[in-house]
Design a protein around this motif. Structure first.
Motif, PDB file in Angstrom:
ATOM      1  N   LYS A   1       1.099  -1.210   0.082  1.00  0.00           N
ATOM      2  CA  LYS A   1      -0.097   0.114   0.196  1.00  0.00           C
ATOM      3  C   LYS A   1       0.805   1.177   0.271  1.00  0.00           C
ATOM      4  O   LYS A   1       0.428   1.778  -0.845  1.00  0.00           O
ATOM      5  N   ASN A   2       2.038   0.956   1.139  1.00  0.00           N
ATOM      6  CA  ASN A   2       2.619   2.722   1.393  1.00  0.00           C
ATOM      7  C   ASN A   2       3.763   3.025  -0.050  1.00  0.00           C
ATOM      8  O   ASN A   2       4.492   3.489   0.464  1.00  0.00           O
ATOM      9  N   ALA A   3       4.294   1.979  -1.340  1.00  0.00           N
ATOM     10  CA  ALA A   3       4.515   2.383  -2.504  1.00  0.00           C
ATOM     11  C   ALA A   3       3.747   2.134  -2.803  1.00  0.00           C
ATOM     12  O   ALA A   3       3.547   2.840  -4.474  1.00  0.00           O
TER      13      ALA A   3
ATOM     14  N   ALA B   1      -0.122  13.406  15.512  1.00  0.00           N
ATOM     15  CA  ALA B   1      -0.908  14.698  15.219  1.00  0.00           C
ATOM     16  C   ALA B   1      -0.159  14.590  13.619  1.00  0.00           C
ATOM     17  O   ALA B   1      -1.561  15.670  12.940  1.00  0.00           O
ATOM     18  N   ARG B   2       0.599  13.645  13.016  1.00  0.00           N
ATOM     19  CA  ARG B   2       0.878  13.547  11.583  1.00  0.00           C
ATOM     20  C   ARG B   2       1.443  15.286  10.789  1.00  0.00           C
ATOM     21  O   ARG B   2       0.528  15.617  10.116  1.00  0.00           O
ATOM     22  N   PRO B   3       1.558  16.179  11.278  1.00  0.00           N
ATOM     23  CA  PRO B   3       2.310  17.235  10.711  1.00  0.00           C
ATOM     24  C   PRO B   3       2.460  16.918   9.359  1.00  0.00           C
ATOM     25  O   PRO B   3       3.196  16.328   9.335  1.00  0.00           O
TER      26      PRO B   3
ATOM     27  N   LEU C   1       7.145  19.930   6.992  1.00  0.00           N
ATOM     28  CA  LEU C   1       8.416  19.683   6.842  1.00  0.00           C
ATOM     29  C   LEU C   1       8.590  19.874   5.060  1.00  0.00           C
ATOM     30  O   LEU C   1       8.721  19.559   4.360  1.00  0.00           O
ATOM     31  N   HIS C   2       6.724  18.701   4.479  1.00  0.00           N
ATOM     32  CA  HIS C   2       6.330  18.587   3.369  1.00  0.00           C
ATOM     33  C   HIS C   2       5.874  20.744   2.493  1.00  0.00           C
ATOM     34  O   HIS C   2       7.031  20.694   1.867  1.00  0.00           O
ATOM     35  N   LEU C   3       6.303  20.968   3.668  1.00  0.00           N
ATOM     36  CA  LEU C   3       5.382  22.351   3.238  1.00  0.00           C
ATOM     37  C   LEU C   3       6.805  23.276   2.823  1.00  0.00           C
ATOM     38  O   LEU C   3       7.473  23.947   2.417  1.00  0.00           O
TER      39      LEU C   3
ATOM     40  N   ASP D   1      14.310  18.336   9.160  1.00  0.00           N
ATOM     41  CA  ASP D   1      14.792  17.503  10.215  1.00  0.00           C
ATOM     42  C   ASP D   1      13.971  16.345  11.086  1.00  0.00           C
ATOM     43  O   ASP D   1      15.386  15.891  11.275  1.00  0.00           O
ATOM     44  N   VAL D   2      13.724  16.023   9.959  1.00  0.00           N
ATOM     45  CA  VAL D   2      13.025  14.751  10.567  1.00  0.00           C
ATOM     46  C   VAL D   2      12.506  14.047   8.746  1.00  0.00           C
ATOM     47  O   VAL D   2      12.484  13.750   7.854  1.00  0.00           O
ATOM     48  N   PRO D   3      13.025  12.084   9.078  1.00  0.00           N
ATOM     49  CA  PRO D   3      13.038  11.573   7.881  1.00  0.00           C
ATOM     50  C   PRO D   3      11.900  11.374   7.777  1.00  0.00           C
ATOM     51  O   PRO D   3      11.323  10.018   7.365  1.00  0.00           O
ATOM     52  N   THR D   4      11.406  12.385   7.840  1.00  0.00           N
ATOM     53  CA  THR D   4       9.449  11.880   6.964  1.00  0.00           C
ATOM     54  C   THR D   4       9.526  11.221   5.625  1.00  0.00           C
ATOM     55  O   THR D   4       9.767  11.756   5.027  1.00  0.00           O
TER      56      THR D   4
ATOM     57  N   ARG E   1      14.803   6.036   4.082  1.00  0.00           N
ATOM     58  CA  ARG E   1      15.968   5.064   3.245  1.00  0.00           C
ATOM     59  C   ARG E   1      14.845   4.024   3.062  1.00  0.00           C
ATOM     60  O   ARG E   1      15.169   3.175   2.924  1.00  0.00           O
ATOM     61  N   GLU E   2      12.780   3.954   3.470  1.00  0.00           N
ATOM     62  CA  GLU E   2      12.364   3.063   3.300  1.00  0.00           C
ATOM     63  C   GLU E   2      12.823   2.339   1.848  1.00  0.00           C
ATOM     64  O   GLU E   2      12.954   3.001   0.845  1.00  0.00           O
ATOM     65  N   PRO E   3      12.106   1.171   1.839  1.00  0.00           N
ATOM     66  CA  PRO E   3      12.095   0.749   0.245  1.00  0.00           C
ATOM     67  C   PRO E   3      11.128   1.227  -0.137  1.00  0.00           C
ATOM     68  O   PRO E   3      11.385   1.179  -1.398  1.00  0.00           O
TER      69      PRO E   3
ATOM     70  N   ILE F   1       8.430   6.761  17.054  1.00  0.00           N
ATOM     71  CA  ILE F   1       7.955   7.694  16.042  1.00  0.00           C
ATOM     72  C   ILE F   1       6.785   8.330  16.032  1.00  0.00           C
ATOM     73  O   ILE F   1       6.779   8.768  15.930  1.00  0.00           O
ATOM     74  N   PHE F   2       5.370   7.632  16.647  1.00  0.00           N
ATOM     75  CA  PHE F   2       4.540   8.342  16.680  1.00  0.00           C
ATOM     76  C   PHE F   2       4.052   8.820  18.630  1.00  0.00           C
ATOM     77  O   PHE F   2       4.282   6.973  19.231  1.00  0.00           O
ATOM     78  N   GLU F   3       3.221   9.211  18.472  1.00  0.00           N
ATOM     79  CA  GLU F   3       2.732  10.032  20.065  1.00  0.00           C
ATOM     80  C   GLU F   3       2.257   9.292  20.263  1.00  0.00           C
ATOM     81  O   GLU F   3       1.505   9.417  21.765  1.00  0.00           O
ATOM     82  N   ASN F   4       1.171   8.629  19.890  1.00  0.00           N
ATOM     83  CA  ASN F   4       0.457   8.034  20.514  1.00  0.00           C
ATOM     84  C   ASN F   4       0.292   6.290  20.012  1.00  0.00           C
ATOM     85  O   ASN F   4      -1.908   6.399  18.941  1.00  0.00           O
ATOM     86  N   ARG F   5       1.590   6.019  19.610  1.00  0.00           N
ATOM     87  CA  ARG F   5       0.692   4.697  19.160  1.00  0.00           C
ATOM     88  C   ARG F   5       0.830   3.251  19.951  1.00  0.00           C
ATOM     89  O   ARG F   5       1.309   1.638  19.612  1.00  0.00           O
ATOM     90  N   PHE F   6      -0.245   3.544  20.893  1.00  0.00           N
ATOM     91  CA  PHE F   6      -0.022   2.134  21.753  1.00  0.00           C
ATOM     92  C   PHE F   6      -1.764   1.980  22.327  1.00  0.00           C
ATOM     93  O   PHE F   6      -2.108   1.466  23.040  1.00  0.00           O
TER      94      PHE F   6
ATOM     95  N   ASP G   1      -6.616   2.146  14.403  1.00  0.00           N
ATOM     96  CA  ASP G   1      -5.704   1.853  13.482  1.00  0.00           C
ATOM     97  C   ASP G   1      -5.492   0.979  12.452  1.00  0.00           C
ATOM     98  O   ASP G   1      -5.336  -0.210  13.051  1.00  0.00           O
ATOM     99  N   LEU G   2      -5.444   1.194  11.386  1.00  0.00           N
ATOM    100  CA  LEU G   2      -4.942  -0.325  10.553  1.00  0.00           C
ATOM    101  C   LEU G   2      -4.238  -1.017  11.167  1.00  0.00           C
ATOM    102  O   LEU G   2      -4.430  -2.198  11.341  1.00  0.00           O
ATOM    103  N   ARG G   3      -2.829  -0.562  11.937  1.00  0.00           N
ATOM    104  CA  ARG G   3      -1.787  -1.890  11.905  1.00  0.00           C
ATOM    105  C   ARG G   3      -2.450  -2.596  13.343  1.00  0.00           C
ATOM    106  O   ARG G   3      -1.954  -3.745  13.352  1.00  0.00           O
TER     107      ARG G   3
END
Ligand code: EPZ
Length: 417
Positions: free
Chosen positions: A22-24, A121-123, A126-128, A160-163, A188-190, A327-332, A369-371
């Motif tokens: 999906k993410n490719a 929050a998923r800002p 850095l894209h902008l 700043d972050v490898p987004t 550096r993801e596949p 990586i994420f602040e609320n992934r528990f 969430d999905l995962r």
């Protein structure tokens, strides 16, 4: 609202074929906006998120055709719209991936701000910032990003972050920019490498994908290509954990072992027997699962998208393990659901401490969430009795026919409409 019902206690055995990632697929489909020919995409997973980006591309004026065998063809020569509206973007935040291509191709874009989601929050700052560095003028008004640029120009700057999607957006913006862009501290993801390969097949000039520095020489135009989507390393990891969890013997077919180094390493440390042969990985579960510590990191570190699945494995391991989510602040969010199934987990800050228990016991739980929703199926596989997972639309966003794939491996899993 569909539910998934799992009867615990079955060992998984057999072979499972992994779908396209999906993410490719999401950034590669968005890149169709960069050229006006017909791009052909193969091994595209049949997922809600893919349907969402197809809907968005059609809304922008691209002609999208699909056939039965996971092939999609997109012709983006009649683009009549440069706006990605809120009601499409809110369904899937990755719609932000049309921002870079629209700006590069048409010189303007109005994309709804994606907003946050359950895991954080998923800002997109850095894209902008990156697009502004390349000469775009960016305005945030009424919940939308309004970006314009006569022609983007190459620049040399750090993230700043490898987004992941930030790297993808900026890569797609840079391929048609004037001059050379050097992006530093990139993801550096596949999936980044897959996007760069796809863009280079379309005539782009990108080097360094997979390293932390991307060099992109802008070209005047791209041409269409025929592109096959790489396998989904997270789906593969989910089934590998399922085999280890149930003491089973599952061979995952059509995967890329090189994309899963950190996962395979941790699985081996739990005692599972791993046999890699070409594009297949065989996982034989251990008698007793050994506790291991996990820290999620940007690739090639352990993937955050596999954190919930591993937590289930640790919840029935022998001993104590610590899982840190960096990586994420609320992934528990899945922790409270796993506790309902009898897991012994304490969370403090971004670390969860899991004390292995002898067994879980089935109960109704909620996917968030999905995962995390995939991890609830995993828990149901080893919980005593029946586990009912509600809100499975989360699952359908990222896993193709997951209940069929589990059932074919011997699991007692079914979808109840
Ligand atoms: C991608 O999300 C994936 N989604 C996620 O998968 C995955 O979990 C994530 O990368 C990390 O690997 C897609 O590829 C569509 P990030 P993305 O930007 O790009 C911060 C799934 O289940 N950040 O790499 O949104 C951000 O807050 C999904 O398929 C900024 O601060 O993730 C986070 O802490 C879930 N500013 C960190 O970077 C920005 O401008 C990593 O986020 C961008 C990101």
């Amino acid at each position: 609202m569909d539910k998934i019902v799992v009867e615990g206690g079955r060992q998984l055995n057999g072979e499972v074929r992994i779908s396209g990632a999906k993410n490719a697929a999401l950034p590669i489909l968005a890149a169709s906006l960069l050229t006006d020919g017909t791009n052909t995409y193969r091994n595209v997973p049949r997922l809600h998120d893919i349907a969402s980006i197809r809907e968005l591309l059609a809304y922008l004026g691209a002609r999208v055709e699909t056939d039965e065998d996971h092939v999609i063809r997109i012709k983006a020569n009649g683009l009549c719209q440069t706006e990605a509206p809120y009601d499409l973007v809110r369904k899937m935040r990755a719609s932000i991936l049309v921002l870079g291509p629209l700006l590069a191709r048409l010189g303007k874009a109005r994309v709804s701000l994606p907003g946050g989601c359950a895991i954080g929050a998923r800002p997109i700052n850095l894209h902008l910032k990156g697009l502004a560095r390349m000469g775009a003028s960016i305005e945030l008004t009424h919940g939308y990003v309004e970006a314009t640029a006569d022609r983007l120009k190459g620049d040399d700057f750090y993230l700043d972050v490898p987004t992941v999607t930030g790297t993808e957006n900026l890569m797609m913006a840079a391929v048609l920019a004037r001059g050379t862009t050097i992006l530093r501290n990139v993801a550096r993801e596949p999936e980044i490498v897959a996007l760069a390969d796809a863009l280079n097949r379309m005539g782009a000039r990108i080097s360094g994908a997979g390293s932390s520095v991307l060099t992109i020489h802008g070209v005047d135009a791209l041409t269409p290509a025929d592109i096959s989507i790489i396998p989904d390393r997270i789906e593969a990891g989910t089934f590998m954990v399922a085999s280890a969890l149930t003491g089973g013997d599952v061979t995952v077919l059509n995967c890329e072992p090189d994309h899963m180094g950190a996962m395979l390493n941790k699985l081996r440390l739990t005692g599972a027997r791993i046999t890699v042969k070409g594009r297949s990985v065989r996982v034989q579960g251990p008698e007793k699962i050994t506790s291991v510590d996990i820290k999620t990191l940007p690739y090639p570190g352990f993937p955050t998208d596999m954190q919930a699945q591993f937590m289930v494995l640790m919840s029935v391991a022998r001993g104590l393990s610590i899982i840190s989510e960096t990586i994420f602040e609320n992934r528990f969010i899945h922790v409270s659901e796993l506790r309902r199934l009898g897991a012994d987990i304490t969370v403090s800050g971004n670390a969860a401490m899991i004390k292995g228990v002898d067994h879980l016991s089935g109960a109704p739980v909620m996917a968030t969430d999905l995962r995390a929703s995939a991890s609830l199926i995993l828990a149901g596989l080893v919980a005593e009795g029946q586990t009912v997972i509600n809100r499975v639309y989360h699952l359908d966003r990222g896993y193709e026919a997951i209940e069929d794939k589990f059932a074919r491996l011997g699991a007692a899993v079914q979808r109840v409409r």
